[in-house]
Design a protein around this motif. Structure first.
Motif, PDB file in Angstrom:
ATOM      1  N   LEU A  36     -15.190  -7.624   2.878  1.00 38.20           N
ATOM      2  CA  LEU A  36     -15.274  -8.946   2.554  1.00 38.20           C
ATOM      3  C   LEU A  36     -15.357  -8.957   0.769  1.00 38.20           C
ATOM      4  CD1 LEU A  36     -18.207 -10.092   4.988  1.00 38.20           C
ATOM      5  CD2 LEU A  36     -15.595 -10.972   5.044  1.00 38.20           C
ATOM      6  N   ALA A  37     -16.022  -8.181   0.170  1.00 38.17           N
ATOM      7  CA  ALA A  37     -16.048  -8.389  -1.313  1.00 38.17           C
ATOM      8  C   ALA A  37     -14.750  -8.300  -1.919  1.00 38.17           C
ATOM      9  CB  ALA A  37     -16.986  -7.512  -1.723  1.00 38.17           C
ATOM     10  N   LEU A  38     -13.823  -7.166  -1.403  1.00 36.28           N
ATOM     11  CA  LEU A  38     -12.540  -6.753  -1.713  1.00 36.28           C
ATOM     12  C   LEU A  38     -11.928  -8.052  -1.463  1.00 36.28           C
ATOM     13  CD1 LEU A  38     -10.867  -4.852  -3.031  1.00 36.28           C
ATOM     14  CD2 LEU A  38     -10.461  -3.772  -0.989  1.00 36.28           C
ATOM     15  N   ALA A  39     -11.753  -8.450  -0.479  1.00 34.58           N
ATOM     16  CA  ALA A  39     -11.155  -9.938  -0.155  1.00 34.58           C
ATOM     17  C   ALA A  39     -11.481 -10.886  -0.942  1.00 34.58           C
ATOM     18  CB  ALA A  39     -11.375 -10.302   1.414  1.00 34.58           C
ATOM     19  N   ALA A  40     -12.563 -11.210  -1.274  1.00 33.45           N
ATOM     20  CA  ALA A  40     -12.837 -12.308  -2.401  1.00 33.45           C
ATOM     21  C   ALA A  40     -12.286 -12.037  -3.628  1.00 33.45           C
ATOM     22  CB  ALA A  40     -14.254 -12.423  -2.454  1.00 33.45           C
ATOM     23  N   LEU A  41     -12.377 -10.517  -4.029  1.00 24.69           N
ATOM     24  CA  LEU A  41     -12.051 -10.233  -5.321  1.00 24.69           C
ATOM     25  C   LEU A  41     -10.471 -10.350  -5.580  1.00 24.69           C
ATOM     26  CD1 LEU A  41     -13.162  -8.949  -8.114  1.00 24.69           C
ATOM     27  CD2 LEU A  41     -12.538  -6.698  -7.165  1.00 24.69           C
ATOM     28  N   THR A  42     -10.013  -9.940  -4.398  1.00 26.53           N
ATOM     29  CA  THR A  42      -8.313 -10.095  -4.455  1.00 26.53           C
ATOM     30  C   THR A  42      -7.660 -11.477  -4.465  1.00 26.53           C
ATOM     31  OG1 THR A  42      -8.214  -8.059  -3.078  1.00 26.53           O
ATOM     32  CG2 THR A  42      -6.367  -9.450  -2.866  1.00 26.53           C
ATOM     33  N   ALA A  43      -8.573 -12.390  -3.673  1.00 28.71           N
ATOM     34  CA  ALA A  43      -8.108 -13.694  -3.846  1.00 28.71           C
ATOM     35  C   ALA A  43      -8.353 -14.284  -5.264  1.00 28.71           C
ATOM     36  CB  ALA A  43      -8.772 -14.579  -2.941  1.00 28.71           C
ATOM     37  N   PHE A  44      -9.496 -14.144  -5.970  1.00 23.98           N
ATOM     38  CA  PHE A  44      -9.874 -14.639  -7.219  1.00 23.98           C
ATOM     39  C   PHE A  44      -9.329 -14.068  -8.254  1.00 23.98           C
ATOM     40  CE2 PHE A  44     -13.096 -16.439  -4.603  1.00 23.98           C
ATOM     41  CZ  PHE A  44     -12.914 -17.929  -4.656  1.00 23.98           C
ATOM     42  N   HIS A  45      -9.051 -12.600  -8.176  1.00 26.30           N
ATOM     43  CA  HIS A  45      -8.695 -11.647  -9.412  1.00 26.30           C
ATOM     44  C   HIS A  45      -7.065 -11.908  -9.496  1.00 26.30           C
ATOM     45  CE1 HIS A  45      -9.848  -8.939 -12.364  1.00 26.30           C
ATOM     46  NE2 HIS A  45      -9.127  -8.000 -11.870  1.00 26.30           N
ATOM     47  N   LEU A  46      -6.549 -11.731  -8.546  1.00 29.43           N
ATOM     48  CA  LEU A  46      -5.048 -11.650  -8.560  1.00 29.43           C
ATOM     49  C   LEU A  46      -4.529 -13.173  -8.872  1.00 29.43           C
ATOM     50  CD1 LEU A  46      -3.925  -9.248  -5.806  1.00 29.43           C
ATOM     51  CD2 LEU A  46      -4.153  -8.837  -8.219  1.00 29.43           C
ATOM     52  N   GLY A  47      -5.454 -14.180  -8.461  1.00 29.14           N
ATOM     53  CA  GLY A  47      -5.091 -15.509  -8.600  1.00 29.14           C
ATOM     54  C   GLY A  47      -5.075 -15.752  -9.982  1.00 29.14           C
ATOM     55  N   ALA A 326      -2.879 -11.886   0.283  1.00 29.17           N
ATOM     56  CA  ALA A 326      -3.355 -10.484   0.224  1.00 29.17           C
ATOM     57  C   ALA A 326      -4.865 -10.591   0.728  1.00 29.17           C
ATOM     58  CB  ALA A 326      -3.228  -9.826  -0.822  1.00 29.17           C
ATOM     59  N   ALA A 327      -5.583 -11.411   0.673  1.00 24.73           N
ATOM     60  CA  ALA A 327      -7.003 -11.337   1.134  1.00 24.73           C
ATOM     61  C   ALA A 327      -7.089 -11.727   2.239  1.00 24.73           C
ATOM     62  CB  ALA A 327      -7.718 -12.389   0.148  1.00 24.73           C
ATOM     63  N   ALA A 328      -6.173 -12.620   2.873  1.00 27.20           N
ATOM     64  CA  ALA A 328      -6.073 -13.147   4.358  1.00 27.20           C
ATOM     65  C   ALA A 328      -5.853 -12.106   5.156  1.00 27.20           C
ATOM     66  CB  ALA A 328      -5.136 -14.285   4.645  1.00 27.20           C
ATOM     67  N   VAL A 329      -4.778 -11.036   4.750  1.00 22.34           N
ATOM     68  CA  VAL A 329      -4.337  -9.843   5.373  1.00 22.34           C
ATOM     69  C   VAL A 329      -5.396  -9.026   5.595  1.00 22.34           C
ATOM     70  CG1 VAL A 329      -2.438  -8.185   5.567  1.00 22.34           C
ATOM     71  CG2 VAL A 329      -1.786 -10.530   4.736  1.00 22.34           C
ATOM     72  N   LEU A 330      -5.905  -8.569   4.415  1.00 24.79           N
ATOM     73  CA  LEU A 330      -7.250  -7.756   4.349  1.00 24.79           C
ATOM     74  C   LEU A 330      -8.221  -8.214   5.377  1.00 24.79           C
ATOM     75  CD1 LEU A 330      -8.456  -5.484   3.170  1.00 24.79           C
ATOM     76  CD2 LEU A 330      -9.419  -6.688   1.353  1.00 24.79           C
ATOM     77  N   LEU A 331      -8.519  -9.504   5.410  1.00 16.62           N
ATOM     78  CA  LEU A 331      -9.627  -9.848   6.263  1.00 16.62           C
ATOM     79  C   LEU A 331      -9.167  -9.698   7.786  1.00 16.62           C
ATOM     80  CD1 LEU A 331     -10.771 -13.371   4.588  1.00 16.62           C
ATOM     81  CD2 LEU A 331     -12.207 -11.223   4.848  1.00 16.62           C
ATOM     82  N   ALA A 332      -7.848 -10.013   7.985  1.00 12.06           N
ATOM     83  CA  ALA A 332      -7.492  -9.430   9.478  1.00 12.06           C
ATOM     84  C   ALA A 332      -7.487  -8.241   9.596  1.00 12.06           C
ATOM     85  CB  ALA A 332      -6.116 -10.317   9.574  1.00 12.06           C
ATOM     86  N   ILE A 333      -6.824  -7.460   8.943  1.00 14.22           N
ATOM     87  CA  ILE A 333      -6.878  -5.880   9.147  1.00 14.22           C
ATOM     88  C   ILE A 333      -8.504  -5.301   9.084  1.00 14.22           C
ATOM     89  CG2 ILE A 333      -6.316  -3.787   8.343  1.00 14.22           C
ATOM     90  CD1 ILE A 333      -3.979  -5.003   7.227  1.00 14.22           C
ATOM     91  N   GLY A 334      -9.325  -5.961   8.272  1.00 16.04           N
ATOM     92  CA  GLY A 334     -10.391  -5.418   8.067  1.00 16.04           C
ATOM     93  C   GLY A 334     -11.361  -5.733   9.580  1.00 16.04           C
ATOM     94  N   LEU A 335     -11.044  -7.089  10.214  1.00 17.77           N
ATOM     95  CA  LEU A 335     -11.927  -7.517  11.167  1.00 17.77           C
ATOM     96  C   LEU A 335     -11.237  -6.737  12.340  1.00 17.77           C
ATOM     97  CD1 LEU A 335     -13.535  -9.524  12.732  1.00 17.77           C
ATOM     98  CD2 LEU A 335     -11.335 -10.884  12.900  1.00 17.77           C
ATOM     99  N   LEU A 336     -10.004  -6.130  12.466  1.00 15.70           N
ATOM    100  CA  LEU A 336      -9.611  -5.495  13.510  1.00 15.70           C
ATOM    101  C   LEU A 336     -10.226  -4.132  13.470  1.00 15.70           C
ATOM    102  CD1 LEU A 336      -7.593  -4.749  16.020  1.00 15.70           C
ATOM    103  CD2 LEU A 336      -5.784  -4.645  14.431  1.00 15.70           C
ATOM    104  N   ALA A 337     -10.187  -3.488  12.387  1.00 15.15           N
ATOM    105  CA  ALA A 337     -10.660  -2.216  12.046  1.00 15.15           C
ATOM    106  C   ALA A 337     -12.393  -1.886  12.324  1.00 15.15           C
ATOM    107  CB  ALA A 337     -10.692  -1.697  10.535  1.00 15.15           C
ATOM    108  N   VAL A 338     -12.996  -3.231  11.962  1.00 16.20           N
ATOM    109  CA  VAL A 338     -14.291  -3.073  12.369  1.00 16.20           C
ATOM    110  C   VAL A 338     -14.629  -3.267  13.715  1.00 16.20           C
ATOM    111  CG1 VAL A 338     -16.526  -4.453  12.006  1.00 16.20           C
ATOM    112  CG2 VAL A 338     -15.219  -3.714   9.881  1.00 16.20           C
ATOM    113  N   SER A 339     -13.911  -4.344  14.407  1.00 17.42           N
ATOM    114  CA  SER A 339     -13.885  -4.435  15.859  1.00 17.42           C
ATOM    115  C   SER A 339     -13.728  -3.200  16.600  1.00 17.42           C
ATOM    116  CB  SER A 339     -12.951  -5.587  16.116  1.00 17.42           C
ATOM    117  OG  SER A 339     -13.262  -6.867  15.533  1.00 17.42           O
ATOM    118  N   LEU A 340     -12.647  -2.372  16.251  1.00 21.69           N
ATOM    119  CA  LEU A 340     -12.543  -1.060  16.871  1.00 21.69           C
ATOM    120  C   LEU A 340     -13.629   0.062  16.703  1.00 21.69           C
ATOM    121  CD1 LEU A 340     -10.289   0.492  18.187  1.00 21.69           C
ATOM    122  CD2 LEU A 340      -9.636   1.470  15.970  1.00 21.69           C
TER     123      LEU A 340
END
Length: 770
Positions: A36-47, A326-340
């Motif tokens: 979650l922190a990396l997704a927020a950092l990616t959205a704001f930092h790269l933006g 990139a942040a949205a894709v990370l959230l989707a992949i992270g949600l899938l990995a954590v759910s697994l």
């Protein structure tokens, strides 16, 4: 009975909650939080990359310009103060001379002062003067004997210009003391400004003392130039006060921890947008060559500011949409990995914890709810077998036919590897593929020009250092005459060597090549006469270059004062950040010095650099000119290079040396490289989070779970001797403790069965006898 059962359940829940401190939950929770922190950092930092129309590299370059000016001014002022004091000391060591003789000899050796004067200290009478009128009315003769009476001071003239007054005392036995006063302007020595740049020096209050780069009134030929000049003057006055205030801070509070380079306070300022242009200002306070040690020049409280109007480049702005995607894709992949992980690892393990605890407490009526995958399925199958064994079913019968065997072929490590592959699917493209700068990176022309101008300043700095050294030797030679004994010569040389760290050795060379007096290291020049028309020569002593300077001693026919310069002194002049690699080469393109490791008398490392140096030395018009280019090599290699011939007058002119500098463009704060670096950083952070959390999960849980699966199957197969010890106080440890309780129950059950069998056998035997 029900109350005690409720208390036991509550106690069991508390024990289950205590597993939150260890076990399977913390790694998964940490992975979720990091993603979650990396997704927020990616959205704001790269933006935010490229949102400024003036790249950070341009602002940093102006800061370096101001630092170069501060270093050059501090060195020039300290050199001037030291030269005056040293010359007075040399005069004091000899026979008394007239005031006119002192000023004539100073004028013949040094041309750095605008005016010089000799004043009798007691009466204040002017005895001699050269150059412009020295503002002696600003001196208070009654305070010269105080502790700070001879400290250099600044005086403002009636026309608004500022002069720096430097003092030294002339004292001979039996004669009244005299004050030697030198007046100099606060001009920048040898700082190459290029076009459209202004540079100024201010006092501690922000008052501009001198400036360069602005057109004079007689040079203004159009209203447009006049308007631009007036605008620059107003900006200089405005930012001079801001810079002077900022340089009053302590250097440690203005630099990042571990920051090197300039030892004083420096920085950059960005002005508002005005008709497509923005003002970039660099500032730097005068600081000593050593950390924490001031000089006479640094005590003046001067600040140097550099001002340049830069055209805004709106085309370089980068759309922040990439960071959001990139942040949205990370959230989707992270949600899938954590759910697994939650569904296939954590939930089955918690289920085993509850089932094993139920069996250990004697609840054998319901079959074990067995997981479907991995080691958890194997443990669940073993628990079901143990449940039936506790009900009296023999373990041997289960070995013959067990429908539960063969479940859980997909191990926990495979599930963990799947989660790692999902996270790698996001991180690897960011590290290796996406947002690569490529060969089409646009390097701002300001950076290319600054590379040339700063290299030009560096070349002039080297030339001036060599000329200053020759002037010092000339000053020493002018004080040596036929009556000077070798011991007195040695004393003069030792004092000069102590005051100037540039020399490795100093000696007096007679016309026949013999050394009369020397100080410092042993001479390394070949045993021969001094050259007549070459004040500075380069000698190759083995594999080391030796720079030798010769100055005639008029008092000794054919004799010369010789100084051998330390090569480390030359290299120290080249150590400036923001220029990359710097090399000084001779006319044969052999390397003489550099700011980093180099091989003496070797060639430049690249053919393009050698071609640049050769082309720069071609005479165009009046002579060779500085040049800078962008070299684009194979792949993504882009290099900014500059070559500047060491032109100008003085003793160093016959050397025909060239200063070459180059640096990779990817090390600069250009938007394309910033985006690439931040993209790679985001990918590396994703990899780090995945490796750390999944590795933590594997070490703490998965390995223990695999071992527990083997122990549980062995227990179900009939191994009643092996004691099961929990390694950690977590879910796996709780299941292990329950299995140990079941093992003990099975042992008790086998003992009861053996006792019952023995009792029945005894009854049968008794009945048979009866």
């Amino acid at each position: 009975m029900s109350a005690s059962r409720t208390k036991r359940r509550q106690k069991a829940r508390r024990r289950a909650d205590m597993s939150l401190l260890g076990g399977i939950r913390p790694p998964i929770a940490a992975l979720s939080a990091l993603l979650l922190a990396l997704a927020a950092l990616t959205a704001f930092h790269l933006g935010k990359v490229g949102n400024e129309s003036v790249p950070e590299a341009v602002r940093t370059s102006q800061q370096y310009f101001a630092e170069d000016g501060a270093i050059a001014m501090r060195a020039s002022l300290d050199e001037s103060i030291t030269d005056l004091s040293r010359t007075a000391t040399l005069f004091n060591a000899g026979a008394p001379v007239s005031a006119d003789t002192v000023l004539d000899k100073l004028g013949n050796v040094y041309q750095k002062w605008r005016g010089m004067a000799v004043v009798e200290v007691k009466s204040g009478r002017l005895e001699a003067q050269r150059g412009e009128n020295v503002p002696l009315t600003a001196l208070d003769h009654t305070k010269l004997a105080e502790a700070n009476g001879l400290v250099p001071r600044m005086v403002r003239l009636e026309n608004g210009e500022t002069r720096l007054l430097t003092f030294a005392v002339l004292s001979w036995p039996g004669q009244p003391q005299k004050l030697l006063v030198a007046s100099s302007s606060l001009r920048f020595p040898g700082v190459s400004l290029g076009k459209f740049r202004a540079i100024a020096v201010t006092d501690s209050t922000g008052q501009i003392l001198s400036s360069d780069g602005l057109a004079n009134d007689e040079q203004i030929q159009s209203d447009e130039v006049k308007e631009e000049t007036e605008r620059s003057r107003k900006q200089l006055k405005k930012y001079a006060k801001v810079a002077a205030k900022k340089t009053k801070a302590h250097p440690l509070t203005t630099k990042e921890p571990g920051g090197g380079g300039f030892r004083g306070v420096s920085g950059s300022l960005l002005g508002p947008s005005d008709d497509g242009e923005r003002t970039v200002v660099g500032y730097a306070g005068l600081t000593g060559p050593e950390a924490g040690k001031g000089t006479a020049a640094t005590a003046l409280g001067l600040t140097v500011i550099s001002l340049l109007n830069v055209t805004e480049d709106r085309t370089s702005l980068i759309d922040p949409f990439f960071g959001i995607v990139a942040a949205a894709v990370l959230l989707a992949i992270g949600l899938l990995a954590v759910s697994l992980l939650l569904g296939t690892v954590q939930k089955p393990l918690l289920q085993l914890f509850l089932e094993s605890r139920r069996l250990s407490r004697g609840d054998l009526n319901r079959p074990v709810n067995r997981p479907k995958y991995g080691e958890a399925a194997r443990i669940g199958t073993a628990l079901e077998r143990l449940r039936r064994q506790l009900q009296g079913e023999p373990a041997e019968a289960q070995k013959a036919h067990d429908p539960g065997r063969g479940r859980g072929r997909i191990g926990a490590r495979a599930l963990l590897a799947t989660c790692g592959a999902l996270l790698l699917l996001w991180s690897a493209p960011l590290v290796l593929l996406l947002n690569r700068a490529g060969e089409s990176v646009g390097v701002p022309q300001t950076i290319v020009h600054d590379q040339r101008e700063r290299t030009d300043t560096m070349a002039d700095r080297v030339r001036r250092a060599l000329n200053e050294g020759h002037a010092d030797l000339t000053s020493v030679g002018s004080l040596i005459g036929p009556a000077t004994t070798p011991a007195e010569m040695t004393g003069i040389l030792e004092r000069t060597l102590g005051q100037h760290q540039r020399y490795e050795s100093l000696y007096v060379l007679q016309a026949d090549g013999t050394v009369t007096a020397k100080a410092g290291a042993a001479p390394r020049r070949p045993q021969a006469k001094a050259p007549v028309d070459e004040p500075v020569v380069l000698h190759e002593a083995g594999n080391a270059p030796v720079i030798i300077e010769f100055a005639a001693a008029p008092g000794l026919k054919g004799a010369s004062v010789v100084g051998e310069l330390r090569i480390d002194f030359l290299n120290s002049l080249l150590k400036r950040p923001g220029l990359g690699e710097i090399r000084v080469i001779d006319e044969k393109q052999r390397v003489i010095g550099g700011n980093n490791g180099y091989l003496a008398f070797s060639q430049l490392p690249d053919e393009s650099l050698r071609a640049l140096a050769a082309g720069t030395n071609q005479k165009v018009g009046k002579g060779p000119r500085p040049s800078s280019v962008v070299l684009r090599g194979d792949g993504e290699d882009i290099t900014i290079a500059a070559a500047v011939p060491m032109a100008g007058g003085g003793a160093a002119k016959p050397l025909a040396w060239t200063v070459v500098s180059w640096q990779p463009a990817k090390g600069l704060a250009i938007p394309e490289y910033n985006l690439q670096n931040r993209t790679v950083l985001a990918g590396l952070l994703g990899l780090t989070a995945a490796v750390a959390c999944l590795g933590w999960l594997h070490i703490v849980v998965i390995r223990a779970l695999r071992e527990l699966a083997q122990r549980a199957e062995a227990l179900a197969d009939g191994d009643r001797r092996t004691v099961l010890y929990p390694r950690h106080h977590d879910e796996v440890g709780a299941v292990t403790r329950s299995l140990e309780v079941i093992r003990q129950q099975l042992q008790e059950l086998r003992k009861r069965e053996a006792s019952a069998t023995a009792g029945l056998s005894g009854q049968a035997a008794t009945a048979g006898r009866n």
